[in-house]
Design a protein around this motif. Structure first.
Motif, PDB file in Angstrom:
ATOM      1  N   ALA A   1      -4.369   9.470  -4.448  1.00 31.30           N
ATOM      2  CA  ALA A   1      -4.088  10.687  -3.190  1.00 31.30           C
ATOM      3  C   ALA A   1      -5.425  10.630  -2.447  1.00 31.30           C
ATOM      4  CB  ALA A   1      -4.095  12.458  -3.035  1.00 31.30           C
ATOM      5  N   GLU A   2      -6.720  10.628  -2.654  1.00 28.42           N
ATOM      6  CA  GLU A   2      -7.706  10.903  -1.671  1.00 28.42           C
ATOM      7  C   GLU A   2      -8.307   9.057  -0.844  1.00 28.42           C
ATOM      8  OE1 GLU A   2      -9.729   9.905  -5.899  1.00 28.42           O
ATOM      9  OE2 GLU A   2      -8.215  11.325  -4.964  1.00 28.42           O
ATOM     10  N   ASN A   3      -7.054   8.330  -1.751  1.00 31.17           N
ATOM     11  CA  ASN A   3      -7.238   6.462  -1.349  1.00 31.17           C
ATOM     12  C   ASN A   3      -6.688   6.479   0.335  1.00 31.17           C
ATOM     13  OD1 ASN A   3      -9.735   6.888  -2.752  1.00 31.17           O
ATOM     14  ND2 ASN A   3      -9.189   4.915  -4.503  1.00 31.17           N
ATOM     15  N   THR A   4      -5.723   7.589   0.278  1.00 31.42           N
ATOM     16  CA  THR A   4      -4.672   7.562   1.553  1.00 31.42           C
ATOM     17  C   THR A   4      -5.173   6.951   2.797  1.00 31.42           C
ATOM     18  OG1 THR A   4      -3.663   9.264   1.151  1.00 31.42           O
ATOM     19  CG2 THR A   4      -3.005   8.654   2.665  1.00 31.42           C
ATOM     20  N   ASN A   5      -6.435   6.867   3.132  1.00 26.47           N
ATOM     21  CA  ASN A   5      -7.038   6.178   4.272  1.00 26.47           C
ATOM     22  C   ASN A   5      -7.675   4.785   4.242  1.00 26.47           C
ATOM     23  OD1 ASN A   5      -5.418   8.200   5.495  1.00 26.47           O
ATOM     24  ND2 ASN A   5      -6.822   8.946   6.389  1.00 26.47           N
TER      25      ASN A   5
ATOM     26  N   THR B   1      -2.823   2.552  13.058  1.00 27.35           N
ATOM     27  CA  THR B   1      -1.588   3.375  11.056  1.00 27.35           C
ATOM     28  C   THR B   1      -2.981   4.875  10.562  1.00 27.35           C
ATOM     29  OG1 THR B   1      -2.880   1.589   9.990  1.00 27.35           O
ATOM     30  CG2 THR B   1      -0.933   1.229  10.383  1.00 27.35           C
ATOM     31  N   ASN B   2      -2.799   5.300  10.036  1.00 26.54           N
ATOM     32  CA  ASN B   2      -4.000   6.351   9.418  1.00 26.54           C
ATOM     33  C   ASN B   2      -4.805   5.673   8.358  1.00 26.54           C
ATOM     34  OD1 ASN B   2      -2.755   5.318   7.415  1.00 26.54           O
ATOM     35  ND2 ASN B   2      -2.990   7.950   6.884  1.00 26.54           N
ATOM     36  N   ILE B   3      -5.251   4.206   8.609  1.00 29.10           N
ATOM     37  CA  ILE B   3      -5.771   3.726   7.833  1.00 29.10           C
ATOM     38  C   ILE B   3      -7.183   3.887   8.524  1.00 29.10           C
ATOM     39  CG2 ILE B   3      -7.093   1.586   6.767  1.00 29.10           C
ATOM     40  CD1 ILE B   3      -3.995   2.223   5.405  1.00 29.10           C
TER      41      ILE B   3
ATOM     42  N   HIS C   1       1.000  -1.356  -0.039  1.00 35.51           N
ATOM     43  CA  HIS C   1       0.323   0.334   0.003  1.00 35.51           C
ATOM     44  C   HIS C   1       0.636   1.819   0.382  1.00 35.51           C
ATOM     45  CE1 HIS C   1      -3.436   2.666   1.407  1.00 35.51           C
ATOM     46  NE2 HIS C   1      -2.817   3.035   2.151  1.00 35.51           N
ATOM     47  N   ALA C   2       1.661   1.265   0.861  1.00 33.02           N
ATOM     48  CA  ALA C   2       2.740   2.291   0.953  1.00 33.02           C
ATOM     49  C   ALA C   2       3.696   2.492  -0.509  1.00 33.02           C
ATOM     50  CB  ALA C   2       4.106   2.052   2.144  1.00 33.02           C
TER      51      ALA C   2
ATOM     52  N   LEU D   1       1.139   4.120  -3.353  1.00 21.79           N
ATOM     53  CA  LEU D   1       1.343   5.356  -2.700  1.00 21.79           C
ATOM     54  C   LEU D   1       2.574   6.069  -3.395  1.00 21.79           C
ATOM     55  CD1 LEU D   1      -0.665   5.948   0.757  1.00 21.79           C
ATOM     56  CD2 LEU D   1      -1.611   6.155  -1.091  1.00 21.79           C
TER      57      LEU D   1
ATOM     58  N   THR E   1      -2.019   5.053  -6.631  1.00 18.86           N
ATOM     59  CA  THR E   1      -3.174   5.132  -5.772  1.00 18.86           C
ATOM     60  C   THR E   1      -3.508   6.427  -5.608  1.00 18.86           C
ATOM     61  OG1 THR E   1      -2.404   2.640  -4.469  1.00 18.86           O
ATOM     62  CG2 THR E   1      -4.163   4.631  -3.491  1.00 18.86           C
TER      63      THR E   1
END
Length: 279
Positions: A190-194, A211-213, A179-180, A183, A188
């Motif tokens: 940017a709006e799907n970061t979380n 995490t920030n998920i 995932h990292a 990004l 991926t």
């Protein structure tokens, strides 16, 4: 080298424990031995036979008994019973050192406490209920091995769950790394970061709380996809919750309020929502 394990796994291995009324302690001890060697012969009696060479537990005042005055106590003050004494030697062979300690704390110690002090424990009560009633003519030994069979199934399921969670932890780390990287490469949005999309369901709530998920999405075993909000670390609150107007809705009602054509179901407790398509 684990000499106890070698002894248990011998072709003609045998073990001896007390007869009469049984408790979760001797039942789970027997189940543990049978897990390691389904062919081991377990005998019950009032006294250990003279010159007995097999493993003796919960009787005889030996290494795997706890009825003597100088019986062992854990560093945290919890006294050992036979199950705990056997698990101390055999647990790391089944789950590894770290998981064996966790299993001891969560599963073995409460049973050891119950056997030593009589403190109420629901699992111990359920196992104890296999003992024949006071006016029953049924075999005590037969009831014992029925209880051991149930305890064996419980142990197998618990072991698989512990080992499964360990595999899940490794898989989650792999997915987070991917995932990292996605990004960083811009693959991926940017709006799907979380938002973390999992290739399959993986138990990950505890790890993702760090995490920030805020949401995970994964294929549902009923078809379509599941969406789960993730809790804040050390909290029962979600990082981001579904709107209250969605909760408890399904089908067309949910589609209308969400604007998602394939929205199928949103649990009234707010911990799960399903949609037909990933988009």
């Amino acid at each position: 080298m684990n000499h106890l394990l070698e002894k248990i796994k011998q072709k003609n291995a045998s073990a001896f424990t007390h007869s009469g009324k049984f408790h979760a302690d001797d039942v789970f001890s027997a189940a543990l031995l049978l897990y390691l060697n389904p062919e081991i012969t377990i005998t019950r009696g009032n006294q250990v036979p003279e010159n007995y060479e097999g493993l003796v537990f919960d009787i005889g005042r030996g290494q795997y008994d706890h009825h003597q005055k100088n019986s062992r106590i854990r560093d945290n003050g919890v006294p050992y019973a036979a199950f705990g004494l056997l698990w101390e030697k055999l647990g790391p062979e089944i789950l590894g050192e770290e998981l064996a300690l966790k299993f001891d704390e969560s599963f073995v110690q409460p049973l050891d406490i119950n056997d030593n002090t009589g403190e109420k424990n629901e699992l111990a009560t359920l196992i104890g209920n296999f003992n024949p009633g006071w006016d029953s003519k049924s075999s005590n030994d037969e009831a014992f091995f029925q209880a051991v069979s149930v305890a064996g199934m419980i142990l197998e399921n618990k072991f698989e769950r512990y080992l499964g969670n360990e595999r899940a932890d490794r898989r989650v780390e792999e997915v987070l790394t991917e995932h990292a990287a996605s990004l960083a490469s811009g693959d991926t949005p940017a709006e799907n970061t979380n938002i973390l999309i999992l290739p399959e369901f993986i138990p990950c709530q505890k790890r993702l709380s760090e995490t920030n998920i805020a949401f995970v999405i994964f294929p549902s075993n009923r078809g379509g996809y599941c969406i789960q909000p993730q809790k804040k670390e050390y909290s029962m609150n979600y990082k981001c919750s579904f709107p209250s107007s969605w909760l408890g809705l399904e089908g067309e009602e949910l589609s209308l309020v969400t604007g998602l054509k394939s929205a199928a179901f949103c649990h009234k407790g707010g911990f799960l929502m399903t949609c037909g398509t990933l988009e």
